[in-house]
Each structure stands twice: as structure tokens, then as C-alpha cells.
Design a protein around this motif. Structure first.
Motif, PDB file in Angstrom:
ATOM      1  N   TYR A  68       0.887  -1.159   0.000  1.00  8.50           N
ATOM      2  CA  TYR A  68       0.000   0.000   0.000  1.00  8.50           C
ATOM      3  C   TYR A  68       0.921   1.205   0.000  1.00  8.50           C
ATOM      4  N   VAL A  83       0.142  -0.094  12.455  1.00  4.64           N
ATOM      5  CA  VAL A  83       0.889  -0.900  11.483  1.00  4.64           C
ATOM      6  C   VAL A  83       1.832  -1.902  12.148  1.00  4.64           C
ATOM      7  N   TYR A  86       3.255  -5.378  10.610  1.00  6.25           N
ATOM      8  CA  TYR A  86       3.518  -5.271   9.177  1.00  6.25           C
ATOM      9  C   TYR A  86       4.960  -4.831   8.981  1.00  6.25           C
ATOM     10  N   PHE A  95       2.185  -6.017   2.894  1.00  8.81           N
ATOM     11  CA  PHE A  95       1.249  -6.965   3.484  1.00  8.81           C
ATOM     12  C   PHE A  95       1.244  -8.248   2.667  1.00  8.81           C
ATOM     13  N   LEU A 101      -5.507  -5.827   3.470  1.00  7.21           N
ATOM     14  CA  LEU A 101      -5.465  -4.900   4.601  1.00  7.21           C
ATOM     15  C   LEU A 101      -6.871  -4.707   5.143  1.00  7.21           C
TER      16      LEU A 101
END
Length: 121
Positions: A68, A83, A86, A95, A101
């Protein structure tokens, strides 16, 4: 014009293996649901979303992960707690290929980016 841009994202997704395509299609749908007026486009060879001519989000597929892209170097650091778990860099949140997500996280990522000169949403 947004139809042509949406078709470019369709073509990007069609070029991916099924699991990556499905996971990123879900992310795309989530972004569009949260910011329905965003223009879909390709930026730097990757799907992106713009509001008022400014890129607010994007995504990309890589060999072993998906990313992302908030198109800002400060968004992810502002969401350090969210986060956790991650892997990420200053400008991308990585991810797993098989795990989209969560909508709640995407909403927060977009809210922080939109607040950077775009106003609250």
C-alpha cells in the motif's frame, strides 16, 4: 476520463496471478468505497488514486508481498501502533499476498493522507 483510468487499473490487475489480483482488487474496492470521488489512474506504473489532482493512495504487487503506497513519507509513521506486525518503509506498507489490509486500517491511512493538505474526510 476516469473510465479509461479505471480500465488501466483493470489491465494492471489482469496481469497478476490470481491471489495477488484478488487481494489487490479487494483493496481497490475498499479505497473506492472510502473515497468514492477519487480518480483512478496509473502513477509510476502502479495503480493510484487522486483527489483534486493529488495522489492520495496507491498499491503494487511484488514477488513476495503486496504494498500500500500512501504517496507521502509521513503517513505510515503517524500510524505506528496500527501498522505493528507489518513490514514497511517510509513510503510503503507491505502486506501478505493472501491477506488484504483491514478496511479500518485503510480508512486510517487515507484519513491521515487526506489531512495532509486535503482537509478532513
Amino acid at each position: 476520463m476516469s473510465g479509461v483510468s479505471a480500465e488501466e487499473i483493470d489491465a494492471y490487475l489482469e496481469g497478476l496471478e490470481e491471489l495477488k489480483r484478488a487481494t489487490l482488487a479487494k483493496l481497490r474496492d475498499t479505497i473506492v468505497a472510502i473515497v468514492p470521488d477519487a480518480e483512478q489512474c496509473i502513477s509510476y506504473g502502479m495503480p493510484a488514486f487522486k483527489v483534486g489532482g493529488k495522489t492520495i493512495a496507491g498499491f503494487a504487487a511484488f514477488k513476495n508481498h503486496l504494498s500500500y503506497l500512501p504517496h507521502s513519507g509521513s503517513v505510515i509513521s503517524k500510524l505506528a501502533r496500527e501498522v505493528e506486525g507489518y513490514t514497511f518503509t517510509k513510503g510503503s506498507l507491505h502486506f501478505p499476498i493472501d491477506k488484504p489490509l483491514p478496511r479500518s486500517l485503510v480508512k486510517k491511512l487515507l484519513a491521515v493522507r487526506m489531512a495532509e493538505g486535503f482537509g478532513e474526510r
